[in-house]
Write a protein that holds these residues in place. Structure first.
Motif, short mmCIF file in Angstrom:
data_model
loop_
_atom_site.label_atom_id
_atom_site.label_comp_id
_atom_site.label_asym_id
_atom_site.label_seq_id
_atom_site.Cartn_x
_atom_site.Cartn_y
_atom_site.Cartn_z
N GLY A 59 0.89 -0.69 0.15
CA GLY A 59 0.02 -0.23 -0.35
C GLY A 59 0.62 0.59 -0.19
O GLY A 59 1.86 1.09 0.62
N THR A 84 -10.14 9.44 2.34
CA THR A 84 -9.72 8.57 2.58
C THR A 84 -10.23 7.10 1.92
O THR A 84 -9.32 5.95 1.09
CB THR A 84 -9.44 7.89 3.71
OG1 THR A 84 -10.60 8.17 4.45
CG2 THR A 84 -8.42 9.08 4.87
N ILE A 88 -7.86 4.45 -0.58
CA ILE A 88 -7.74 3.21 -0.61
C ILE A 88 -8.56 3.03 -2.34
O ILE A 88 -7.70 2.06 -2.51
CB ILE A 88 -8.59 2.90 0.44
CG1 ILE A 88 -7.83 2.89 1.95
CG2 ILE A 88 -9.51 1.42 -0.04
CD1 ILE A 88 -9.31 2.61 2.87
N THR A 93 -2.46 3.65 1.23
CA THR A 93 -3.21 2.64 2.57
C THR A 93 -3.11 3.19 3.77
O THR A 93 -3.72 3.24 4.47
CB THR A 93 -3.13 1.13 2.41
OG1 THR A 93 -1.46 0.90 2.78
CG2 THR A 93 -3.97 0.24 1.32
N CYS A 124 -8.46 4.42 5.98
CA CYS A 124 -6.93 3.86 6.64
C CYS A 124 -5.81 4.01 7.65
O CYS A 124 -7.05 5.25 8.44
CB CYS A 124 -6.44 4.29 4.76
SG CYS A 124 -6.11 5.78 4.38
#
Length: 263
Positions: A59, A84, A88, A93, A124
């Motif tokens: 991530g 967020t 993602i 992440t 995240c």
């Protein structure tokens, strides 16, 4: 998926040092094994994803975001939920946002305010940088508290936005010295705030009020000059420096020259 046993099979695993075809075994959201032909026991309850001919990439971490940021009469379009969620979807992440106090206000209160916005909404992982927008003994004490008790390890100083967030050279020197003492990362937004103010007055006097005026009142030299000044001040206290969002070739040249000189 975070609470399941997961086996990602046959993808090309991309790490910082190499790329290799391998399986990845994840348990409770934590990578437990990476290697060829993994067969974790027991097979029951194991979710298997076929990643053949696909890249398996860690991530991403976006180290510079501004979610629901109140700024000079406006506010960022994304809040900590929509921002967020989008992160993602794109494979990011973790974000690191900025808690930014007004001049004369508490750094710790700003940290708590941003945390209260983020905690109920984030999709995240996240962390915060904290901005130093003024200087006093209280600010120094709060920086120490943030590092030792709140998990903060980076502070940002603005050389632009006069009368809003801008600090002068003396305040920069003090903030860099404190970062050096605490082992925290010093960051700067490097633009000559005074020259930008004068440039903005000139644009308005010419009747230029559209977004093109933003660029016209900020020629490259205002960034290069401030970058050079920040590096000089940081070097005077032997403090490592992170220049955020480098936007021009001339500022990049200043940074690369300083690096070659070991600064």
């Amino acid at each position: 998926l975070a609470r399941q046993r997961l086996l990602i099979k046959g993808g090309k695993v991309v790490n910082d040092d190499c790329s290799v075809v391998a399986d990845v075994y994840v348990e409770d959201g934590v990578v437990q094994q990476v290697g060829p032909n993994l067969n974790p026991e027991p097979p029951t309850g194991l979710v298997v994803l076929d990643a053949t001919n696909k890249l398996v990439i860690p991530g991403g971490i976006d180290t510079h975001t501004h979610m629901q940021f109140p700024f000079m009469g406006s506010r960022s379009k994304d809040d900590f939920y929509t921002g967020t969620k989008a992160a993602i979807a794109g494979g990011t992440t973790m974000i690191i946002d900025f808690a930014i106090p007004q001049k004369g206000c508490s750094l710790i209160e700003a940290f708590d305010r941003w945390k209260s916005w983020a905690d109920p909404k984030v999709c995240c992982d996240y962390s915060l940088h904290v901005a130093v927008t003024w200087w006093s003994k209280k600010v120094k004490e709060e920086m120490k508290t943030l590092v030792q008790n709140k998990g903060i390890n980076s502070f940002k100083m603005f050389m632009a936005y006069k009368d809003v967030y801008m600090v002068d050279d003396g305040e920069l020197f003090a903030a860099f010295s404190c970062c050096k003492e605490l082992g925290a990362v010093a960051q700067v937004h490097a633009e000559n705030g005074e020259l930008i103010v004068q440039g903005a007055k000139k644009m308005l006097a010419m009747g230029i009020t559209g977004p093109e005026g933003h660029e016209l009142c900020r020629p490259e030299e205002v960034e290069a000059e401030a970058t050079q000044r920040a590096i000089t001040i940081a070097n005077a206290v032997n403090c490592p420096l992170y220049v955020v969002h480098v936007m021009s070739k001339s500022a990049a040249k200043v940074i690369s020259k300083a690096r070659r000189e070991g600064k």
